[in-house]
Motif scaffolding. Structure first.
Motif, PDB file in Angstrom:
ATOM      1  N   TRP A 120      19.607   7.557  45.470  1.00 38.55           N
ATOM      2  CA  TRP A 120      19.271   6.335  44.748  1.00 38.55           C
ATOM      3  C   TRP A 120      18.047   6.561  43.872  1.00 38.55           C
ATOM      4  O   TRP A 120      17.302   7.528  44.033  1.00 38.55           O
ATOM      5  CB  TRP A 120      19.027   5.182  45.727  1.00 38.55           C
ATOM      6  N   ASP A 140      32.737   9.752  43.749  1.00 36.42           N
ATOM      7  CA  ASP A 140      31.477   9.037  43.616  1.00 36.42           C
ATOM      8  C   ASP A 140      31.684   7.570  43.283  1.00 36.42           C
ATOM      9  O   ASP A 140      32.463   7.233  42.382  1.00 36.42           O
ATOM     10  CB  ASP A 140      30.606   9.665  42.528  1.00 36.42           C
ATOM     11  N   THR A 141      31.001   6.732  44.008  1.00 35.88           N
ATOM     12  CA  THR A 141      30.907   5.311  43.696  1.00 35.88           C
ATOM     13  C   THR A 141      29.451   5.022  43.320  1.00 35.88           C
ATOM     14  O   THR A 141      28.536   5.484  43.999  1.00 35.88           O
ATOM     15  CB  THR A 141      31.311   4.455  44.907  1.00 35.88           C
ATOM     16  N   ILE A 142      29.262   4.275  42.247  1.00 32.09           N
ATOM     17  CA  ILE A 142      27.927   3.924  41.794  1.00 32.09           C
ATOM     18  C   ILE A 142      27.744   2.410  41.930  1.00 32.09           C
ATOM     19  O   ILE A 142      28.601   1.635  41.515  1.00 32.09           O
ATOM     20  CB  ILE A 142      27.694   4.333  40.321  1.00 32.09           C
ATOM     21  N   ARG A 185      28.449   9.328  47.492  1.00 32.04           N
ATOM     22  CA  ARG A 185      29.467  10.390  47.418  1.00 32.04           C
ATOM     23  C   ARG A 185      30.297  10.353  48.695  1.00 32.04           C
ATOM     24  O   ARG A 185      29.842  10.742  49.780  1.00 32.04           O
ATOM     25  CB  ARG A 185      28.820  11.755  47.221  1.00 32.04           C
ATOM     26  N   SER A 193      19.785   1.876  41.433  1.00 26.48           N
ATOM     27  CA  SER A 193      21.033   2.606  41.191  1.00 26.48           C
ATOM     28  C   SER A 193      21.316   3.467  42.406  1.00 26.48           C
ATOM     29  O   SER A 193      20.489   4.291  42.811  1.00 26.48           O
ATOM     30  CB  SER A 193      20.918   3.483  39.941  1.00 26.48           C
ATOM     31  N   LYS A 244      24.084   6.064  44.233  1.00 29.17           N
ATOM     32  CA  LYS A 244      25.294   6.896  44.125  1.00 29.17           C
ATOM     33  C   LYS A 244      25.763   7.255  45.526  1.00 29.17           C
ATOM     34  O   LYS A 244      25.041   7.869  46.295  1.00 29.17           O
ATOM     35  CB  LYS A 244      25.052   8.167  43.325  1.00 29.17           C
ATOM     36  N   GLN A 289      32.853   3.036  39.061  1.00 31.78           N
ATOM     37  CA  GLN A 289      33.515   4.264  39.492  1.00 31.78           C
ATOM     38  C   GLN A 289      34.311   4.827  38.322  1.00 31.78           C
ATOM     39  O   GLN A 289      34.671   4.101  37.392  1.00 31.78           O
ATOM     40  CB  GLN A 289      34.415   4.021  40.705  1.00 31.78           C
TER      41      GLN A 289
END
Length: 306
Positions: free
Chosen positions: A302, A190-192, A181, A177, A179, A206
């Motif tokens: 992460w 934030d995009t994940i 920013r 995972s 993240k 997102q």
């Protein structure tokens, strides 16, 4: 990065993509070779989708106006840019950068001219009118060619990208995972990216939602996930611009692993080039790539599922 029988000698097509919540879901951004996400002015975050072959993409969008950041990137890749207009400042900036660019919103209204009418369409059933414009890949390619633009048979071009069948970064940390920013001044987003071990790709999240294609309802996934940190400033009308020629650092993830990287750019018409921290050229995994472009104030964190 797929091996073909003949070298790629085409022209890159780029398209502006709205990325605010009310413009979602996207349409066919997963068919782009590269999807770049960035703040373009104020709190407005948009994407730029780059296609090596746009001709078979039936719809792309939603499509919005261009910005100086997009114009600059298109100059680095000699890309033909399709967009939905822009302010005088943004359009003059595109011309100053020598960009071949088409306002599809204006062109498609020329209904008495089939080539112009076929570059885009508006989805009248879409709930937000300003986000209902979609470019037709074959239409924009045909129109560019009719305007005298050479879109095939060009000399083989170095786009600064290297690929490997397995793009897993050596020595990378587990990153199931990620993240990202994206930040400029006090504005952040934030995009994940969530790694799916079954497909070997990262799934784009997102605004608290998994991104799925509006037409196919399939998740938006990426083989490679890149973050580029670059110095930024603000010009007229609050537009953001980036000093890509300075180069910078960032991160690269593939197959559930992540490493820090550096990147360079040798000139206004040169592509971005990516390296490991020890200076070796970085090889991407064969497949599509997501790139987040942020000021150096951005962050990447992460975690591992283990």
């Amino acid at each position: 990065g797929e091996i073909s029988d003949t070298p790629f000698t085409g022209r890159i097509f780029a398209n502006t993509i709205s990325n605010v919540p009310k413009a979602l879901p996207h349409v066919n951004v997963n068919k782009a070779d590269i999807l770049m996400e960035m703040f373009v002015n104020g709190s407005v975050v948009r994407c730029l989708a780059l296609f090596s072959d746009v001709s078979d993409v039936e719809a792309i969008g939603s499509t919005r106006s261009t910005r100086p950041m997009f114009n600059d990137i298109c100059e680095h890749y000699n890309a033909i840019l399709s967009h939905a207009g822009g302010t005088g400042t943004a359009l003059r900036n595109a011309d100053e950068h020598g960009i071949t660019h088409y306002n599809v919103d204006s062109l498609m209204r020329k209904t008495d001219e089939p080539l112009k009418a076929g570059v885009a369409y508006r989805d009248k059933e879409y709930k937000h009118g300003e986000h209902n414009l979609f470019v037709i890949g074959s239409g924009i390619a045909a129109y560019a060619e009719s305007e005298g633009q050479q879109i095939t048979g060009l000399p083989e071009t170095d786009y600064g990208l290297l690929f490997a069948e397995d793009g897993t970064p050596a020595g990378g940390e587990a990153a199931d995972s990620i993240k990202i920013r994206i930040k400029y001044n006090s504005t952040k987003k934030d995009t994940i990216m969530e790694y799916d071990a079954e497909t070997g790709k990262y799934v784009y999240w997102q605004y608290g939602k998994m991104m799925v294609d509006q037409i196919t309802e399939e998740p938006e996934t990426f083989e490679n996930v890149v973050t580029m940190f670059v110095p930024m400033s603000t010009i007229k009308h609050g537009y953001h611009v980036a000093d890509f020629l300075q180069g910078g650092n960032g991160y690269y993830a593939c197959n559930g692993k992540i490493i820090p990287i550096t990147w360079t750019c040798g000139g206004d018409k040169e592509p971005f080039r990516f390296f490991t921290e020890n200076g070796d050229p970085l090889s991407f995994g064969t497949g599509n790539t997501y790139i987040a472009i942020s000021s150096p104030a951005g962050e990447v964190t992460w975690s591992s599922a283990e």
